[in-house]
Design a protein around this motif. Structure first.
Motif, PDB file in Angstrom:
ATOM      1  N   GLY A 164      48.441  76.258   9.121  1.00 47.51           N
ATOM      2  CA  GLY A 164      47.161  76.042  10.070  1.00 47.51           C
ATOM      3  C   GLY A 164      46.352  74.748   9.487  1.00 47.51           C
ATOM      4  O   GLY A 164      45.045  74.733   9.610  1.00 47.51           O
ATOM      5  N   LEU A 165      46.813  73.648   8.827  1.00 42.79           N
ATOM      6  CA  LEU A 165      45.969  72.764   8.284  1.00 42.79           C
ATOM      7  C   LEU A 165      45.769  71.567   9.427  1.00 42.79           C
ATOM      8  O   LEU A 165      46.474  71.452  10.248  1.00 42.79           O
ATOM      9  CB  LEU A 165      46.720  71.911   7.096  1.00 42.79           C
ATOM     10  N   ARG A 166      44.654  71.089   9.311  1.00 46.26           N
ATOM     11  CA  ARG A 166      44.231  69.757   9.824  1.00 46.26           C
ATOM     12  C   ARG A 166      44.131  68.595   8.951  1.00 46.26           C
ATOM     13  O   ARG A 166      43.332  68.479   8.084  1.00 46.26           O
ATOM     14  CB  ARG A 166      42.898  69.769  10.731  1.00 46.26           C
ATOM     15  N   ILE A 167      45.084  67.449   9.023  1.00 44.64           N
ATOM     16  CA  ILE A 167      44.717  66.660   7.978  1.00 44.64           C
ATOM     17  C   ILE A 167      44.937  65.296   8.459  1.00 44.64           C
ATOM     18  O   ILE A 167      45.639  64.715   9.642  1.00 44.64           O
ATOM     19  CB  ILE A 167      46.516  66.711   7.274  1.00 44.64           C
ATOM     20  N   ALA A 168      44.072  64.253   8.232  1.00 38.29           N
ATOM     21  CA  ALA A 168      44.127  62.820   8.413  1.00 38.29           C
ATOM     22  C   ALA A 168      44.553  62.016   7.526  1.00 38.29           C
ATOM     23  O   ALA A 168      44.206  61.988   6.375  1.00 38.29           O
ATOM     24  CB  ALA A 168      42.654  62.507   9.135  1.00 38.29           C
ATOM     25  N   LEU A 169      45.811  61.269   7.851  1.00 36.97           N
ATOM     26  CA  LEU A 169      46.327  60.350   7.055  1.00 36.97           C
ATOM     27  C   LEU A 169      45.794  58.885   7.258  1.00 36.97           C
ATOM     28  O   LEU A 169      45.920  58.011   8.197  1.00 36.97           O
ATOM     29  CB  LEU A 169      47.718  60.267   7.398  1.00 36.97           C
ATOM     30  N   LEU A 170      44.831  58.360   6.116  1.00 33.01           N
ATOM     31  CA  LEU A 170      44.121  57.032   6.460  1.00 33.01           C
ATOM     32  C   LEU A 170      45.015  56.238   5.732  1.00 33.01           C
ATOM     33  O   LEU A 170      45.055  56.145   4.507  1.00 33.01           O
ATOM     34  CB  LEU A 170      42.961  57.122   6.104  1.00 33.01           C
ATOM     35  N   HIS A 225      43.270  79.645  -0.505  1.00 32.62           N
ATOM     36  CA  HIS A 225      42.009  80.033  -0.369  1.00 32.62           C
ATOM     37  C   HIS A 225      41.434  79.572   1.045  1.00 32.62           C
ATOM     38  O   HIS A 225      40.251  79.425   1.291  1.00 32.62           O
ATOM     39  CB  HIS A 225      41.185  79.294  -1.223  1.00 32.62           C
ATOM     40  N   ASP A 226      42.269  79.349   2.027  1.00 30.67           N
ATOM     41  CA  ASP A 226      42.253  79.255   3.527  1.00 30.67           C
ATOM     42  C   ASP A 226      41.235  77.980   3.405  1.00 30.67           C
ATOM     43  O   ASP A 226      40.246  77.844   4.396  1.00 30.67           O
ATOM     44  CB  ASP A 226      41.276  80.441   3.821  1.00 30.67           C
ATOM     45  N   VAL A 227      41.573  76.723   2.895  1.00 32.70           N
ATOM     46  CA  VAL A 227      40.901  75.613   3.184  1.00 32.70           C
ATOM     47  C   VAL A 227      41.883  74.936   4.028  1.00 32.70           C
ATOM     48  O   VAL A 227      42.888  74.463   3.632  1.00 32.70           O
ATOM     49  CB  VAL A 227      40.417  74.937   1.782  1.00 32.70           C
ATOM     50  N   ARG A 228      41.236  74.289   5.372  1.00 29.74           N
ATOM     51  CA  ARG A 228      42.327  74.018   6.310  1.00 29.74           C
ATOM     52  C   ARG A 228      41.886  72.577   6.683  1.00 29.74           C
ATOM     53  O   ARG A 228      42.625  71.948   7.315  1.00 29.74           O
ATOM     54  CB  ARG A 228      41.908  74.727   7.540  1.00 29.74           C
ATOM     55  N   ARG A 229      41.097  71.801   6.029  1.00 31.05           N
ATOM     56  CA  ARG A 229      40.898  70.280   6.290  1.00 31.05           C
ATOM     57  C   ARG A 229      41.154  69.576   5.260  1.00 31.05           C
ATOM     58  O   ARG A 229      40.523  69.747   4.316  1.00 31.05           O
ATOM     59  CB  ARG A 229      39.461  70.162   6.888  1.00 31.05           C
ATOM     60  N   LEU A 230      41.977  68.446   5.351  1.00 31.44           N
ATOM     61  CA  LEU A 230      42.131  67.504   4.446  1.00 31.44           C
ATOM     62  C   LEU A 230      42.099  66.027   5.097  1.00 31.44           C
ATOM     63  O   LEU A 230      42.672  65.789   6.012  1.00 31.44           O
ATOM     64  CB  LEU A 230      43.495  67.736   3.864  1.00 31.44           C
ATOM     65  N   VAL A 231      41.462  65.280   4.292  1.00 30.17           N
ATOM     66  CA  VAL A 231      41.679  63.694   4.485  1.00 30.17           C
ATOM     67  C   VAL A 231      42.316  63.316   3.415  1.00 30.17           C
ATOM     68  O   VAL A 231      41.950  63.304   2.213  1.00 30.17           O
ATOM     69  CB  VAL A 231      40.124  63.050   4.913  1.00 30.17           C
ATOM     70  N   PHE A 232      43.390  62.496   3.853  1.00 35.67           N
ATOM     71  CA  PHE A 232      44.212  61.857   2.895  1.00 35.67           C
ATOM     72  C   PHE A 232      44.297  60.462   2.660  1.00 35.67           C
ATOM     73  O   PHE A 232      44.113  59.718   3.616  1.00 35.67           O
ATOM     74  CB  PHE A 232      45.658  62.185   3.028  1.00 35.67           C
ATOM     75  N   SER A 233      43.994  59.758   1.328  1.00 33.06           N
ATOM     76  CA  SER A 233      44.126  58.439   1.034  1.00 33.06           C
ATOM     77  C   SER A 233      45.707  58.116   0.962  1.00 33.06           C
ATOM     78  O   SER A 233      46.326  58.142  -0.247  1.00 33.06           O
ATOM     79  CB  SER A 233      43.455  58.232  -0.179  1.00 33.06           C
ATOM     80  N   ALA A 240      38.748  68.020  16.025  1.00 37.84           N
ATOM     81  CA  ALA A 240      39.253  67.600  17.219  1.00 37.84           C
ATOM     82  C   ALA A 240      40.626  66.966  17.300  1.00 37.84           C
ATOM     83  O   ALA A 240      40.562  66.194  18.668  1.00 37.84           O
ATOM     84  CB  ALA A 240      38.038  66.808  18.116  1.00 37.84           C
ATOM     85  N   MET A 241      41.127  66.615  16.499  1.00 36.51           N
ATOM     86  CA  MET A 241      42.405  65.958  16.510  1.00 36.51           C
ATOM     87  C   MET A 241      43.397  66.440  17.393  1.00 36.51           C
ATOM     88  O   MET A 241      43.443  67.345  17.883  1.00 36.51           O
ATOM     89  CB  MET A 241      43.151  65.609  15.244  1.00 36.51           C
ATOM     90  N   VAL A 242      44.025  65.247  18.227  1.00 38.31           N
ATOM     91  CA  VAL A 242      45.203  65.869  19.368  1.00 38.31           C
ATOM     92  C   VAL A 242      46.295  66.592  18.588  1.00 38.31           C
ATOM     93  O   VAL A 242      47.348  67.017  19.412  1.00 38.31           O
ATOM     94  CB  VAL A 242      45.519  64.424  19.997  1.00 38.31           C
ATOM     95  N   GLU A 243      46.612  66.244  17.291  1.00 39.08           N
ATOM     96  CA  GLU A 243      47.691  67.285  16.752  1.00 39.08           C
ATOM     97  C   GLU A 243      47.130  67.373  15.248  1.00 39.08           C
ATOM     98  O   GLU A 243      46.541  66.720  14.743  1.00 39.08           O
ATOM     99  CB  GLU A 243      48.985  66.058  16.683  1.00 39.08           C
ATOM    100  N   PRO A 244      48.057  68.228  14.515  1.00 39.05           N
ATOM    101  CA  PRO A 244      47.506  68.820  13.311  1.00 39.05           C
ATOM    102  C   PRO A 244      47.366  67.755  12.201  1.00 39.05           C
ATOM    103  O   PRO A 244      46.536  67.688  11.351  1.00 39.05           O
ATOM    104  CB  PRO A 244      48.394  70.090  12.880  1.00 39.05           C
ATOM    105  N   VAL A 245      48.440  66.901  12.295  1.00 40.60           N
ATOM    106  CA  VAL A 245      48.562  65.620  11.260  1.00 40.60           C
ATOM    107  C   VAL A 245      48.355  64.370  12.010  1.00 40.60           C
ATOM    108  O   VAL A 245      49.250  64.270  12.825  1.00 40.60           O
ATOM    109  CB  VAL A 245      49.838  65.781  10.377  1.00 40.60           C
ATOM    110  N   ARG A 246      47.328  63.692  11.663  1.00 38.95           N
ATOM    111  CA  ARG A 246      47.420  62.211  12.507  1.00 38.95           C
ATOM    112  C   ARG A 246      47.058  61.269  11.664  1.00 38.95           C
ATOM    113  O   ARG A 246      46.275  61.260  10.592  1.00 38.95           O
ATOM    114  CB  ARG A 246      46.176  62.161  13.642  1.00 38.95           C
ATOM    115  N   ALA A 247      47.680  60.193  11.789  1.00 39.13           N
ATOM    116  CA  ALA A 247      47.624  58.776  11.164  1.00 39.13           C
ATOM    117  C   ALA A 247      46.483  57.892  11.701  1.00 39.13           C
ATOM    118  O   ALA A 247      46.643  57.737  12.874  1.00 39.13           O
ATOM    119  CB  ALA A 247      48.923  57.958  10.565  1.00 39.13           C
ATOM    120  N   PHE A 248      45.797  56.992  10.614  1.00 38.20           N
ATOM    121  CA  PHE A 248      44.703  56.262  11.399  1.00 38.20           C
ATOM    122  C   PHE A 248      44.740  55.071  10.439  1.00 38.20           C
ATOM    123  O   PHE A 248      44.595  54.985   9.100  1.00 38.20           O
ATOM    124  CB  PHE A 248      43.452  56.594  11.276  1.00 38.20           C
TER     125      PHE A 248
END
Length: 338
Positions: free
Chosen positions: A167-173, A114-122, A250-258
């Motif tokens: 083509g996802l953008r994912i933040a790993l928190l 369904h072309d949903v490209r943004r994810l924030v992961f717990s 705006a992340m510097v890479e597609p998957v980034r941990a914080f």
């Protein structure tokens, strides 16, 4: 954005739902209520001042997940859903791998279709294993001391592999030790059965549900001999999810941990005595033997979240204890069943 929050009735999920709404986002919750209660939603709606759409099912159900994405158009997903008790994961590892990985696979398939490209992961600080402190996001390799931690490490690897293909953008928190409650006292941590974490155990001692706190060892190489952990107020943590969501493009890479933590270590007895200050009197505790697997001390390096997300933890240990005590006083037995 229109945001799907999986596990949105849970402890961290519920506070994040409110933070997202306060920041102007539209929220839809999916939760099977395995580790939460439906009465949470009514309280969220009261606090938010609006209805919150809820879909009650297990994300490992691929067909129901697909139908949800067919029916709604989402701009992003914040993914909390999953089993989270370390001890239980050791007793029932297959359940943990099946549920935590299966829900993520189901969600990623639906997002891709369904072309949903943004994810924030717990995610969790458990993926650092026994790395040197302070824990930094660039530490490799990820490891874990229990099946729960391994499910987080494995999910992180899945996200790194899948993101470029779709083509996802994912933040790993990577959380440290979330504590506290909403300042209203209407929502907070409501563990089912015996608490696995320190703060809710102290709160239940304070409210009379448990006779005393057992302190697992006072002979560690720390200031007072008890284990030190990095505690973060759940309200600060919720703000971190909003900051990560709004930074994804705006992340510097597609998957980034914080790392999301306070950046300092607080000992078991320091937290205990802070809670005594919140309550206004001394509480009973007893030192017992060390618990297998406990590390002496760990805390987060939070520079990346500060520099890239513009986020820092603001609330103090005394704030965390005062808000937890307010929640526990108003809800001595947790959320009602109905």
């Amino acid at each position: 954005m229109k945001v799907l929050v999986s596990g949105g009735a849970g402890y961290i999920g519920s506070h994040t739902v409110l933070a997202l709404i306060a920041s102007g986002h539209d929220v839809v919750v999916v939760d099977d209520f395995a580790n939460s209660k439906p009465t949470v939603i009514a309280r969220l709606e009261t606090l938010a001042g609006r209805p919150i759409p809820v879909h009650a099912f297990d994300l490992t159900d691929v067909d129901k997940t697909e139908r949800l994405f067919d029916a709604e158009r989402f701009d992003a997903v914040v993914h909390f859903a999953g089993f989270k008790a370390v001890g239980e994961s050791v007793e029932n590892p297959l359940d943990y791998y099946t549920n935590n990985l299966g829900s993520t696979f189901s969600l990623l398939r639906a997002m891709a279709r369904h072309d949903v490209r943004r994810l924030v992961f717990s995610s969790s600080a458990t993926v650092y294993g026994d790395a040197p402190v302070p824990y930094r996001e660039d530490h490799e390799p990820l490891t874990a001391a229990n099946p729960y931690g391994w499910t987080k490490a494995m999910q992180e690897q899945v996200f790194r592999d899948v993101a470029p293909a779709h083509g996802l953008r994912i933040a790993l928190l990577r959380y440290f030790n979330p504590v506290g409650a909403h300042p209203s006292g209407m929502i907070g941590e409501d563990p089912q059965g015996r608490p696995n974490n320190l703060m809710p155990f102290i709160a239940q001692v304070a409210v009379g549900r448990r006779p005393e706190l057992e302190v697992f060892g006072d002979d560690y190489p720390t200031a007072d001999g008890t284990c030190e952990r990095d505690y973060i107020h759940v309200e600060d943590l919720a703000r971190g999810h909003v900051a990560a969501l709004e930074h994804l493009d705006a992340m510097v890479e597609p998957v980034r941990a914080f790392n999301l933590g306070g950046g300092v270590g607080t000992s078991v007895l320091e937290l205990f005595h802070a809670f005594e200050r919140a309550v206004g009197h001394e509480l009973p505790y007893r030192v017992v033997g060390r618990r297998p697997g406990d590390l002496p001390a760990y805390w987060a390096d939070t520079a990346r979240a500060r520099e890239e997300l513009g986020w820092v933890a603001e609330k103090t240990i005394d704030d965390m204890c005062a808000d937890t005590w307010r929640w526990q006083q108003q809800n001595p037995n947790g959320f009602p069943d109905a």
